[in-house]
Motif scaffolding. Sequence first.
Motif, PDB file in Angstrom:
ATOM      1  N   TRP A 166       0.791  -1.222   0.000  1.00  0.00           N
ATOM      2  CA  TRP A 166       0.000   0.000   0.000  1.00  0.00           C
ATOM      3  C   TRP A 166       0.826   1.277   0.000  1.00  0.00           C
ATOM      4  CZ3 TRP A 166      -4.883  -0.510  -1.215  1.00  0.00           C
ATOM      5  CH2 TRP A 166      -5.520  -1.720  -0.946  1.00  0.00           C
ATOM      6  N   TYR A 176      -5.624   7.058  -2.945  1.00  0.00           N
ATOM      7  CA  TYR A 176      -5.947   6.668  -1.576  1.00  0.00           C
ATOM      8  C   TYR A 176      -7.057   7.530  -0.983  1.00  0.00           C
ATOM      9  CZ  TYR A 176      -1.895   3.618  -1.599  1.00  0.00           C
ATOM     10  OH  TYR A 176      -1.008   2.626  -1.898  1.00  0.00           O
ATOM     11  N   LEU A 177      -7.130   8.791  -1.389  1.00  0.00           N
ATOM     12  CA  LEU A 177      -8.228   9.630  -0.918  1.00  0.00           C
ATOM     13  C   LEU A 177      -9.568   9.121  -1.442  1.00  0.00           C
ATOM     14  CD1 LEU A 177      -6.728  13.237  -1.180  1.00  0.00           C
ATOM     15  CD2 LEU A 177      -7.346  11.988   0.905  1.00  0.00           C
ATOM     16  N   VAL A 183     -10.233   5.964  -2.451  1.00  0.00           N
ATOM     17  CA  VAL A 183     -10.509   4.680  -1.796  1.00  0.00           C
ATOM     18  C   VAL A 183     -10.871   4.888  -0.327  1.00  0.00           C
ATOM     19  CG1 VAL A 183      -9.504   2.463  -1.134  1.00  0.00           C
ATOM     20  CG2 VAL A 183      -9.038   3.407  -3.390  1.00  0.00           C
ATOM     21  N   GLY A 184     -10.150   5.797   0.348  1.00  0.00           N
ATOM     22  CA  GLY A 184     -10.449   6.062   1.752  1.00  0.00           C
ATOM     23  C   GLY A 184     -11.830   6.657   1.955  1.00  0.00           C
ATOM     24  N   ALA A 185     -12.227   7.558   1.054  1.00  0.00           N
ATOM     25  CA  ALA A 185     -13.563   8.153   1.167  1.00  0.00           C
ATOM     26  C   ALA A 185     -14.646   7.095   0.982  1.00  0.00           C
ATOM     27  CB  ALA A 185     -13.723   9.262   0.133  1.00  0.00           C
ATOM     28  N   GLY A 214     -14.264   3.847   1.506  1.00  0.00           N
ATOM     29  CA  GLY A 214     -14.215   2.964   2.669  1.00  0.00           C
ATOM     30  C   GLY A 214     -14.820   3.596   3.910  1.00  0.00           C
ATOM     31  N   LEU A 215     -14.548   4.888   4.124  1.00  0.00           N
ATOM     32  CA  LEU A 215     -15.116   5.583   5.282  1.00  0.00           C
ATOM     33  C   LEU A 215     -16.637   5.650   5.188  1.00  0.00           C
ATOM     34  CD1 LEU A 215     -14.580   7.175   7.874  1.00  0.00           C
ATOM     35  CD2 LEU A 215     -14.391   9.242   6.472  1.00  0.00           C
ATOM     36  N   ALA A 264     -11.209  -3.541   8.789  1.00  0.00           N
ATOM     37  CA  ALA A 264     -10.298  -3.008   7.771  1.00  0.00           C
ATOM     38  C   ALA A 264      -9.258  -4.049   7.363  1.00  0.00           C
ATOM     39  CB  ALA A 264      -9.615  -1.745   8.294  1.00  0.00           C
ATOM     40  N   CYS A 322     -10.934  -6.536   5.138  1.00  0.00           N
ATOM     41  CA  CYS A 322     -11.105  -5.994   3.782  1.00  0.00           C
ATOM     42  C   CYS A 322      -9.794  -6.031   3.009  1.00  0.00           C
ATOM     43  CB  CYS A 322     -11.637  -4.565   3.855  1.00  0.00           C
ATOM     44  SG  CYS A 322     -13.339  -4.434   4.421  1.00  0.00           S
ATOM     45  N   SER A 323      -8.695  -5.721   3.699  1.00  0.00           N
ATOM     46  CA  SER A 323      -7.388  -5.761   3.040  1.00  0.00           C
ATOM     47  C   SER A 323      -7.045  -7.180   2.598  1.00  0.00           C
ATOM     48  CB  SER A 323      -6.316  -5.228   3.991  1.00  0.00           C
ATOM     49  OG  SER A 323      -5.031  -5.349   3.416  1.00  0.00           O
TER      50      SER A 323
END
Length: 209
Positions: free
Chosen positions: A82, A114-115, A117-119, A121-122, A143, A146-147
């Motif tokens: 990652w 990553y922003l 994907v992070g958004a 995921g959040l 998490a 999921c990884s």
Amino acid sequence: MWVFYLISLPLTLGMVILTARYFAGPEVPRYVFFTVGYTWFCSLAIIILVPADIYTTKFDLDRGGISFYWIWSYWSTFLLTWAVVPLIQGFEDAGDFTVVERLKTSVRANLVFYLIVGAIGLFGIILLIVMHKIRIGNVLAFAMACSNTFGLVTGAFLLGFGLSEIPKGLWRNSDWSTRQKVLSHKIAKLAVKLDDAHQDLSNAIMSKR
């Protein structure tokens, strides 16, 4: 058990080095070579860790050492997957002229990914918490799950692609006339791309003057 270590560790390390040297091109940077080699070694370390884990469990031995190596293997693979490998990949793909600019381009591209994907995921985690599907204390475990799921799905996808594409490629390459036509077509496309790259390079040099 030490006999197993003395045999499996050099074999695994030697297999990684030989495979990396076989597939690496002559112009591959050393840091890329060592990063790929370390990544493969962390993945193949399961060949050593699983028998050692079974041995320590069966004979009720101290699990401090094997637990440390499991944690080392997991988090090394996690960081390489990652952070390190995507950063190096973006750095190598960047078309900037300086190291700093190439590094900035790589960091910028990875941050955007990553922003996003992070958004997503959040949003999914908040939605699951609101629906009372998971608790806040279980977010870290979720998490990690999921990884791991991402890794398993990606591995299954690549394995399935390889099982169908490799025999297909061998079948096509067995016909020399078809192979010659395919290569001639690829050469023509590469020649066009090479001319475009030369033109872009000339324009970039002229704009810098």
